[in-house]
Design an enzyme around this catalytic site. Structure first.
Site, PDB file in Angstrom:
ATOM      1  N   HIS A   1       0.822  -1.218   0.000  1.00  0.00           N
ATOM      2  CA  HIS A   1       0.000   0.000   0.000  1.00  0.00           C
ATOM      3  C   HIS A   1       0.849   1.258   0.000  1.00  0.00           C
ATOM      4  O   HIS A   1       0.448   2.284  -0.506  1.00  0.00           O
ATOM      5  CB  HIS A   1      -0.954  -0.016   1.192  1.00  0.00           C
ATOM      6  CG  HIS A   1      -0.223  -0.094   2.470  1.00  0.00           C
ATOM      7  ND1 HIS A   1       0.020  -1.280   3.103  1.00  0.00           N
ATOM      8  CD2 HIS A   1       0.394   0.858   3.184  1.00  0.00           C
ATOM      9  CE1 HIS A   1       0.742  -1.049   4.176  1.00  0.00           C
ATOM     10  NE2 HIS A   1       0.973   0.241   4.246  1.00  0.00           N
TER      11      HIS A   1
ATOM     12  N   ARG B   1     -10.344   3.759  -4.374  1.00  0.00           N
ATOM     13  CA  ARG B   1     -10.089   2.756  -3.325  1.00  0.00           C
ATOM     14  C   ARG B   1     -10.667   3.266  -2.004  1.00  0.00           C
ATOM     15  O   ARG B   1      -9.974   3.912  -1.213  1.00  0.00           O
ATOM     16  CB  ARG B   1      -8.590   2.533  -3.152  1.00  0.00           C
ATOM     17  CG  ARG B   1      -7.891   1.818  -4.290  1.00  0.00           C
ATOM     18  CD  ARG B   1      -6.423   1.586  -3.935  1.00  0.00           C
ATOM     19  NE  ARG B   1      -5.768   0.644  -4.797  1.00  0.00           N
ATOM     20  CZ  ARG B   1      -5.003   0.979  -5.846  1.00  0.00           C
ATOM     21  NH1 ARG B   1      -4.828   2.244  -6.148  1.00  0.00           N
ATOM     22  NH2 ARG B   1      -4.417   0.047  -6.571  1.00  0.00           N
TER      23      ARG B   1
ATOM     24  N   ARG C   1     -15.089   1.649  -5.813  1.00  0.00           N
ATOM     25  CA  ARG C   1     -14.904   0.246  -5.429  1.00  0.00           C
ATOM     26  C   ARG C   1     -15.257   0.105  -3.956  1.00  0.00           C
ATOM     27  O   ARG C   1     -14.803   0.887  -3.127  1.00  0.00           O
ATOM     28  CB  ARG C   1     -13.448  -0.173  -5.650  1.00  0.00           C
ATOM     29  CG  ARG C   1     -13.235  -1.626  -5.260  1.00  0.00           C
ATOM     30  CD  ARG C   1     -11.831  -2.079  -5.536  1.00  0.00           C
ATOM     31  NE  ARG C   1     -10.904  -1.564  -4.542  1.00  0.00           N
ATOM     32  CZ  ARG C   1      -9.597  -1.830  -4.551  1.00  0.00           C
ATOM     33  NH1 ARG C   1      -9.079  -2.564  -5.507  1.00  0.00           N
ATOM     34  NH2 ARG C   1      -8.817  -1.351  -3.621  1.00  0.00           N
TER      35      ARG C   1
ATOM     36  N   GLU D   1      -9.204 -10.129 -10.482  1.00  0.00           N
ATOM     37  CA  GLU D   1      -7.869 -10.075  -9.882  1.00  0.00           C
ATOM     38  C   GLU D   1      -7.470 -11.383  -9.212  1.00  0.00           C
ATOM     39  O   GLU D   1      -6.487 -11.448  -8.477  1.00  0.00           O
ATOM     40  CB  GLU D   1      -7.769  -8.895  -8.898  1.00  0.00           C
ATOM     41  CG  GLU D   1      -8.888  -8.778  -7.898  1.00  0.00           C
ATOM     42  CD  GLU D   1      -8.785  -7.521  -7.030  1.00  0.00           C
ATOM     43  OE1 GLU D   1      -7.754  -6.830  -7.058  1.00  0.00           O
ATOM     44  OE2 GLU D   1      -9.744  -7.245  -6.290  1.00  0.00           O
TER      45      GLU D   1
ATOM     46  N   ASP E   1      -3.097  -7.690  -7.663  1.00  0.00           N
ATOM     47  CA  ASP E   1      -3.450  -8.950  -7.013  1.00  0.00           C
ATOM     48  C   ASP E   1      -3.324 -10.132  -7.968  1.00  0.00           C
ATOM     49  O   ASP E   1      -2.926 -11.218  -7.561  1.00  0.00           O
ATOM     50  CB  ASP E   1      -4.876  -8.879  -6.450  1.00  0.00           C
ATOM     51  CG  ASP E   1      -4.878  -8.208  -5.097  1.00  0.00           C
ATOM     52  OD1 ASP E   1      -4.042  -8.575  -4.258  1.00  0.00           O
ATOM     53  OD2 ASP E   1      -5.697  -7.293  -4.885  1.00  0.00           O
TER      54      ASP E   1
ATOM     55  N   ARG F   1       2.592  -9.774  -2.523  1.00  0.00           N
ATOM     56  CA  ARG F   1       2.937  -8.498  -3.149  1.00  0.00           C
ATOM     57  C   ARG F   1       3.672  -7.541  -2.223  1.00  0.00           C
ATOM     58  O   ARG F   1       4.276  -6.574  -2.664  1.00  0.00           O
ATOM     59  CB  ARG F   1       1.669  -7.823  -3.711  1.00  0.00           C
ATOM     60  CG  ARG F   1       0.634  -7.516  -2.678  1.00  0.00           C
ATOM     61  CD  ARG F   1      -0.691  -7.137  -3.316  1.00  0.00           C
ATOM     62  NE  ARG F   1      -0.868  -5.705  -3.454  1.00  0.00           N
ATOM     63  CZ  ARG F   1      -2.001  -5.120  -3.843  1.00  0.00           C
ATOM     64  NH1 ARG F   1      -3.056  -5.869  -4.155  1.00  0.00           N
ATOM     65  NH2 ARG F   1      -2.092  -3.827  -3.935  1.00  0.00           N
TER      66      ARG F   1
ATOM     67  N   CYS G   1      -6.746  -1.647 -14.042  1.00  0.00           N
ATOM     68  CA  CYS G   1      -6.431  -0.605 -13.068  1.00  0.00           C
ATOM     69  C   CYS G   1      -5.275  -0.963 -12.130  1.00  0.00           C
ATOM     70  O   CYS G   1      -5.012  -0.263 -11.180  1.00  0.00           O
ATOM     71  CB  CYS G   1      -7.676  -0.245 -12.257  1.00  0.00           C
ATOM     72  SG  CYS G   1      -8.334  -1.637 -11.326  1.00  0.00           S
TER      73      CYS G   1
HETATM   74  C1  PEP Z   1      -5.177  -4.552  -8.024  1.00  0.00           C
HETATM   75  O1  PEP Z   1      -5.179  -5.541  -7.292  1.00  0.00           O
HETATM   76  O2  PEP Z   1      -4.579  -4.511  -9.121  1.00  0.00           O
HETATM   77  C2  PEP Z   1      -5.890  -3.326  -7.622  1.00  0.00           C
HETATM   78  C3  PEP Z   1      -6.035  -2.338  -8.463  1.00  0.00           C
HETATM   79  O3  PEP Z   1      -6.379  -3.237  -6.361  1.00  0.00           O
HETATM   80  P1  PEP Z   1      -5.488  -3.041  -5.031  1.00  0.00           P
HETATM   81  O4  PEP Z   1      -4.098  -2.646  -5.451  1.00  0.00           O
HETATM   82  O5  PEP Z   1      -6.161  -1.999  -4.220  1.00  0.00           O
HETATM   83  O6  PEP Z   1      -5.545  -4.398  -4.399  1.00  0.00           O
HETATM   84 MG    MG Z   2      -6.583  -5.701  -5.704  1.00  0.00          MG
END
Ligand code: PEP
Ligand code: MG
Length: 580
Positions: free
Chosen positions: A191, A298, A334, A433, A457, A467, A504
């Site tokens: 994050h 988000r 979302r 995802e 994801d 990740r 995205c």
């Molecule tokens: C993703 O998983 O690519 C995404 C856009 O959502 P987040 O990064 O918030 O999990």
């Molecule tokens: Mg995600």
């Protein structure tokens, strides 16, 4: 000068004074005291040393009694160090002569001592550095007490160096003053990376331990393009990086001229570029960069930035700001993607062994229906103010999607009964995802109005790579052929139906992938707002035929390294000014 290699997660270069947050989250700014406050500050230091000494003595006696004097001796050594006359003298000198605050004097002096130990050849003596950090923390705890400072109240520009930044710390920081991040831990999809990209500031994560080498106020360079952190840079490095900053400014100014032009390919195909946002204020960045809308809001950051769960009005207010600012441009909200690495101050469920495989995202929403319904009500209420779309994260089975849609229908019915207006035709979409969603994409596209591919994801679940873990970051790769195959399948299915397909994940903001993604058939991309000009530049420089040739060539490649090298070459060929 010292260079550290970490993982580059948000591009750009920042040069400036640092603010250090250590492993316990202590912030130790460089702070001075006024001349007439010196005596009071010396007294405060004295009181902190006495209190810390009493704590250590208690611990020594307790440990000696329970485990034996051999173990108690460790704390006796701490006690001796703390009460060392030379140390006391040095600390007092710093406050008296240089007017340092006691906190800064303690941190600076003890870190210097620790460094001396760390550099010794003997592992036994090097270990003693940890004892010194222990004393430093104890003294700081006593000095700062409840006044522990977070990073929400800043008054001048800083680069934040931290062991780790929790999502709430990143959500609460004062974005006007933070000009870069470095964290000792964290992986490419963490994050911290997402927030840094959103702020458009350079960030490097996963450097490994280095915080003992710096104190607040030191000069540091963050190179978010190469993943480098330069501590105590020399004149030559500063000049070289200043030059890079200038060059980046010139390029940004050139790209700025594209702002009001469409992201149309050289052969006239229109590409829609949306912005990803985490906080309502970022909607201004979308407008400033000429985004076609918000492709991913988000909303979990609303929970992460608050001490208590946001109520319906707090949701509604945030959505109003975004939707009204975007006017007739679509906003994809979302629903909250909490859990895993994004954990708010909500009642803590049991510790999960594998949170990324656990009660996260839509699963958490379906288990906490009152909380989920509150959010859905606010989204629906905001839907009459503009063009709102709702999107569900981490859907992994058809039944889960149906259950979610039933909750939405139920909330709509409820609003109807109470005479509350909402857009009955708002588009309902899902993130793709999880590999299972790609494998079952045909039935999924029958049941949603749009899909958005979340590669952050998708990469972690396809390749089984956390990740946010720096130790497996080398395996976390957007160019992996398995990931690319899944993207191609999802795009094809969406286009066949046809429903709008967006992408995205962070890879959509990286120019080396643009040709490939267009070649796969994507006509919408949602990127961090600061990346819009570069991606638009690529779109306007290529034809769909060239992009399709790239996608077809990739089909026969077997590893991420070759794919990445090929994509870099193509970018160099078609848009040389963006290829680094
Ligand atoms: C993703 O998983 O690519 C995404 C856009 O959502 P987040 O990064 O918030 O999990
Ligand atoms: Mg995600």
């Amino acid at each position: 000068m010292q260079e550290l290699q970490g993982i580059a997660v948000s591009p750009g270069v920042a040069i400036g004074e640092v603010l250090v947050m250590d492993t316990e989250g202590f912030r130790i700014p460089r702070r001075f005291v006024t001349r007439d406050a010196v005596e009071d500050e010396l007294e405060r230091l004295g009181r902190a040393i006495t209190a810390a000494g009493a704590e250590i003595a208690r611990k020594r006696d307790m440990v000696s009694q329970e485990l034996g004097t051999k173990y108690g001796a460790i704390f006796e050594a701490h006690f001796q160090m703390l009460n060392d006359a030379q140390l006391r003298c040095e600390l007092e000198e710093m406050i008296r002569q240089r007017h340092y605050s006691p906190e800064y004097a303690v941190s600076r002096t003890l870190r210097r001592y620790a460094q001396v130990f760390q550099k010794l050849e003997s592992p036994y003596l090097a270990e003693r550095a940890n004892d010194i950090f222990d004393i430093e923390k104890r003294l700081l705890r006593n000095l700062l007490g409840r006044r522990r400072e977070g990073i929400s109240h800043l008054t001048s520009p800083v680069l934040v160096l931290a062991h780790n930044l929790t999502p709430s710390e990143t959500a609460n920081l004062d974005h006007r003053f933070v000009k870069g991040f470095v964290t000792e831990v964290g992986g490419p999809g963490s994050h911290t990376a997402i927030v840094a990209e959103g702020l458009g500031i350079p960030a490097v994560v996963g450097t490994g331990p280095f915080l003992s080498e710096v104190s607040g106020g030191d000069l540091v360079i963050i190179d978010g393009d190469k993943g480098l952190v330069v501590l105590h840079p020399d004149e030559e490095a500063i000049a070289r990086y200043r030059h890079e900053v200038e060059e980046a400014r010139t390029l940004a100014a050139r790209l700025e001229t594209l702002r009001d032009l469409p992201a149309e390919t050289a052969d006239g195909v229109c590409i829609e570029l949306f912005g990803n946002i985490e906080f309502p204020y970022e909607v201004d960045h979308c407008i400033a960069r000429g985004a076609n809308g918000v492709g991913l809001y988000r909303t979990e950051f609303l929970y992460l930035g608050a001490d208590t769960e946001p109520d319906e009005e707090a949701h509604f207010e945030a959505y109003c700001r975004v939707v009204q600012t975007m006017g007739d441009r679509p906003v994809t909200i979302r629903t909250f993607d909490l859990g895993a690495d994004k954990v708010p101050h909500l009642p803590d469920p049991e510790d999960e062994r594998n949170p990324f495989l656990g009660l996260r995202s839509i699963r958490l929403a379906l288990r906490n229906l009152p909380m989920f319904r509150t959010q859905l009500r606010a989204i629906l209420r905001a839907s009459v103010l503009g063009k709102v779309q709702v999107m569900f994260p981490l859907v992994s089975t058809i039944l889960e999607l149906r259950q979610t849609k039933m909750v939405l229908a139920d909330v709509m019915e409820d609003l109807d009964e109470h005479g509350v207006k909402f857009d009955r035709n708002l588009a309902v979409g899902m993130m793709v995802e999880v590999p299972s969603a790609v494998l079952m994409i045909d039935p999924f596209v029958e049941e949603v109005d749009f899909i958005s591919i979340g590669t952050n994801d998708l990469i972690q679940y396809t390749l089984a790579v956390d990740r946010s873990n720096k130790d497996v970051a080398g395996l976390y790769n957007s160019a992996d052929p398995a990931v690319l195959k899944l993207i191609a399948i999802a795009v094809k299915a969406g286009n066949r139906k046809p429903i709008p397909v967006n992408l995205c994940g962070q890879m959509s903001g990286s120019p080396i992938y643009t040709m490939l993604l267009l070649g796969f058939g994507l006509r919408q991309l949602s990127v961090t707002p600061s990346a819009i000009p570069e991606i638009k530049k690529v779109c306007r420089s290529v034809t769909i035929e060239q992009c399709e040739a790239v996608a077809s060539r990739i089909g026969s490649m077997e590893n991420a390294r070759d794919i990445k090298a090929y994509l870099k070459g193509e970018l160099q060929k078609h848009v040389p000014e963006l290829a680094q």
